[in-house]
Enzyme design. Structure first.
Site, mmCIF file in Angstrom:
data_model
loop_
_atom_site.group_PDB
_atom_site.id
_atom_site.type_symbol
_atom_site.label_atom_id
_atom_site.label_comp_id
_atom_site.label_asym_id
_atom_site.label_seq_id
_atom_site.Cartn_x
_atom_site.Cartn_y
_atom_site.Cartn_z
ATOM 1 C CB SER A 147 -1.066 0.185 0.804
ATOM 2 O OG SER A 147 -2.199 0.780 1.209
ATOM 3 C CG ASP A 228 -6.371 -4.483 -4.419
ATOM 4 O OD1 ASP A 228 -6.259 -2.960 -3.493
ATOM 5 O OD2 ASP A 228 -4.787 -4.415 -4.227
ATOM 6 C CG HIS A 260 -5.890 -2.253 0.609
ATOM 7 N ND1 HIS A 260 -4.849 -2.209 -1.184
ATOM 8 C CD2 HIS A 260 -5.177 -2.100 1.663
ATOM 9 C CE1 HIS A 260 -4.095 -1.020 -0.236
ATOM 10 N NE2 HIS A 260 -4.088 -1.078 1.388
#
Length: 277
Positions: A147, A228, A260
């Protein structure tokens, strides 16, 4: 795009089919913290090693069983939208790798609002320079970022190492569910803590600073989760295309059945595809 739609696109917790948005962040924190506890308890470690003078400038090192010889190192850079999480929840991926003779390093950096985006990028670069000088046994560095950490790892690829007086031998980079163009972030709640100007976002967007590839030196794996958001998926696709166009060796991995958060949590499992790669 309406502001609300943009905020949704950049809120990874809204896109998971597993858990609702209020519980998934807590669950992620619990899983990574517990995995890190296990890694610390079960292995040979050196924790809170300073690589600079700032409070946040510390590393956790997980050593392979036989660290007398040379060994590859995987440097893990945590996510948390540049404002939460820390190296203290970042050791969960160590056990399967350590058992294969890999040294794993979790990098701490000053998250916002204390840390500015320029500072974080510099800290990650400095941590690598420190490792190279400190551990001559390192045989190849592999970066893994999740991320916001994938963004910081990608920024390493555009580093001019002359000022650091050392050139890390970066052989591979694994970028997991990252953000590579910060411009859209400026218009969302994420920037409340970061307080980035347009110039800062431009200067720190990997997408806008793609270095020409050094031939065959470094492989890049861009991984993205099925769950995602479309915007995160677009960013991964466009960044991998841009790297490829500049001559980098890149593969894009679209992982089915993960979101995610568990796309990275599963690195604690030996059999997980990303752990294997």
């Amino acid at each position: 795009v309406s502001l609300q739609a943009l905020e949704d696109q950049y809120s990874p917790s809204r896109w998971s089919p597993r858990l609702d948005r209020d519980t998934i962040i807590d669950a992620h924190l619990a899983v990574t913290a517990a995995g890190t506890e296990r890694a610390r308890a079960g292995g040979h470690t050196s924790l809170h090693v300073p690589y600079g003078h700032g409070d946040g400038e510390k590393l956790d090192i997980y050593f392979p069983k036989d660290s007398s010889e040379t060994f590859p190192v995987l440097v893990y850079i945590h996510g948390g939208y540049w404002q939460c999480l820390s190296k203290d929840e970042s050791g969960f991926a160590a056990p399967p790798l350590v058992s294969q003779g890999v040294m794993v390093v979790a990098v701490g950096y000053d998250t916002a609002p204390r840390g500015h985006m320029d500072t974080m990028v510099l800290q990650v670069r400095r941590s690598l320079a420190f490792l190279v000088k400190q551990y001559p046994g390192i045989r190849g560095i592999y970066l893994c970022g999740h991320s916001a950490g994938a963004h910081l790892a990608a920024m390493v690829l555009s580093t001019d190492w002359t000022e650091f007086r050392v050139v890390p031998d970066i052989k591979g980079v694994v970028l997991v569910s990252g953000v590579y163009d910060l411009e859209p972030i400026l218009h969302t709640y994420v920037n409340d803590a970061l307080n980035m100007s347009w110039e800062v976002a431009q200067r720190n967007s990997p997408m806008r600073h793609i270095a020409p590839a050094v031939p065959a030196a470094c492989e890049v794996l861009v991984a993205v989760a099925q769950h995602d958001s479309p915007e995160f998926r677009r960013q991964s696709q466009e960044y991998s295309q841009a790297l490829r166009a500049a001559g980098w060796s890149v593969s894009l991995m679209d992982l089915a059945g993960v979101d995610h958060f568990d796309i990275i949590e599963k690195l604690s499992e030996d059999s997980y595809i990303l752990t294997q790669v």
